[in-house]
Write a protein that holds these residues in place. Structure first.
Motif, mmCIF file in Angstrom:
data_model
loop_
_atom_site.group_PDB
_atom_site.id
_atom_site.type_symbol
_atom_site.label_atom_id
_atom_site.label_comp_id
_atom_site.label_asym_id
_atom_site.label_seq_id
_atom_site.Cartn_x
_atom_site.Cartn_y
_atom_site.Cartn_z
ATOM 1 N N UNK A 80 1.028 -1.169 -0.156
ATOM 2 C CA UNK A 80 0.015 -0.029 0.040
ATOM 3 C C UNK A 80 0.880 1.145 0.069
ATOM 4 N N UNK A 81 0.216 2.519 -0.431
ATOM 5 C CA UNK A 81 1.081 3.433 -0.399
ATOM 6 C C UNK A 81 1.410 3.806 -1.758
ATOM 7 N N UNK A 82 2.469 4.909 -1.808
ATOM 8 C CA UNK A 82 3.306 5.227 -2.766
ATOM 9 C C UNK A 82 4.524 5.629 -2.833
ATOM 10 N N UNK A 83 5.536 5.308 -3.771
ATOM 11 C CA UNK A 83 6.813 5.296 -3.627
ATOM 12 C C UNK A 83 7.384 6.066 -4.878
ATOM 13 N N UNK A 84 8.590 6.765 -4.560
ATOM 14 C CA UNK A 84 9.140 7.601 -5.649
ATOM 15 C C UNK A 84 10.384 6.940 -6.013
ATOM 16 N N UNK A 85 10.550 6.889 -7.322
ATOM 17 C CA UNK A 85 11.869 6.517 -8.233
ATOM 18 C C UNK A 85 12.753 7.383 -8.563
ATOM 19 N N UNK A 86 13.812 7.588 -8.029
ATOM 20 C CA UNK A 86 14.918 8.454 -8.182
ATOM 21 C C UNK A 86 16.179 7.788 -8.830
ATOM 22 N N UNK A 112 22.392 -1.216 -6.774
ATOM 23 C CA UNK A 112 21.110 -0.850 -6.819
ATOM 24 C C UNK A 112 20.851 0.175 -7.970
ATOM 25 N N UNK A 113 20.118 0.209 -9.029
ATOM 26 C CA UNK A 113 20.071 1.070 -10.061
ATOM 27 C C UNK A 113 19.218 2.089 -10.035
ATOM 28 N N UNK A 114 18.529 2.468 -8.775
ATOM 29 C CA UNK A 114 17.707 3.576 -8.494
ATOM 30 C C UNK A 114 17.365 3.631 -7.099
ATOM 31 N N UNK A 115 16.950 4.681 -6.565
ATOM 32 C CA UNK A 115 16.574 4.917 -5.167
ATOM 33 C C UNK A 115 15.039 4.878 -5.102
ATOM 34 N N UNK A 116 14.417 4.152 -4.180
ATOM 35 C CA UNK A 116 12.994 4.314 -3.905
ATOM 36 C C UNK A 116 12.761 4.842 -2.486
ATOM 37 N N UNK A 117 12.053 5.801 -2.416
ATOM 38 C CA UNK A 117 11.249 6.357 -1.032
ATOM 39 C C UNK A 117 9.866 6.187 -0.818
ATOM 40 N N UNK A 118 9.376 6.278 0.171
ATOM 41 C CA UNK A 118 7.994 6.187 0.661
ATOM 42 C C UNK A 118 7.519 7.644 0.401
ATOM 43 N N UNK A 119 6.515 7.880 0.024
ATOM 44 C CA UNK A 119 5.783 9.236 -0.172
ATOM 45 C C UNK A 119 4.336 9.474 0.571
ATOM 46 N N UNK A 120 3.429 8.671 0.515
ATOM 47 C CA UNK A 120 2.434 8.851 1.345
ATOM 48 C C UNK A 120 2.232 8.129 2.660
ATOM 49 N N UNK A 121 1.920 8.964 3.504
ATOM 50 C CA UNK A 121 1.687 8.489 4.870
ATOM 51 C C UNK A 121 0.271 7.913 5.086
#
Length: 123
Positions: A80-86, A112-121
């Motif tokens: 669940x939630x949304x993650x950003x690809x950087x 790792x070829x990208x960073x992934x971080x959580x967006x929505x709480x």
């Protein structure tokens, strides 16, 4: 907070506290694997072993799940939630629930070829 599922190195550690995977979560993981271009050709036994080695984990807003150029040995499925690809400091897109990520470092034994971080709480 959002939930993700993550592969563990040690199968005996697949349940940590209340992080046991439910039937619904197992189905979400199977669907995410089937939808992933790099994982969809796994056979039924491989998929079952992968699903059984997963556990649940919460990710806070802004928390990095994966960092670009770091070694990686976990596969993730967003529950669940949304993650950003950087990549290279540039935002390339977003991942929503039901997506597998982190597989390239495992499959190709690379960083790792990208960073992934959580967006929505989610509360």
């Amino acid at each position: 907070m959002k939930r993700i599922s993550s592969e563990l190195k040690c199968a005996h550690s697949k349940s940590i506290g209340d992080n046991t995977i439910t039937y619904r979560s197992k189905q979400l993981i199977k669907d995410a694997i089937s939808d992933n271009d790099f994982l969809k050709h796994l056979d039924c036994v491989q998929i079952r072993e992968l699903v059984e080695s997963m556990y649940s984990r919460e990710v806070s807003y802004g928390e990095y799940v994966i960092r670009e150029n770091m070694p990686g040995n976990h596969l993730y499925v967003s529950a669940e939630g949304e993650f950003e690809i950087e990549v290279g400091g540039k935002i390339l897109g977003k991942l929503s629930a039901g997506k597998a990520f982190g597989e390239l470092a495992i499959l190709y034994n690379c960083r790792r070829t990208a960073s992934i971080r959580g967006l929505c709480a989610y509360l």
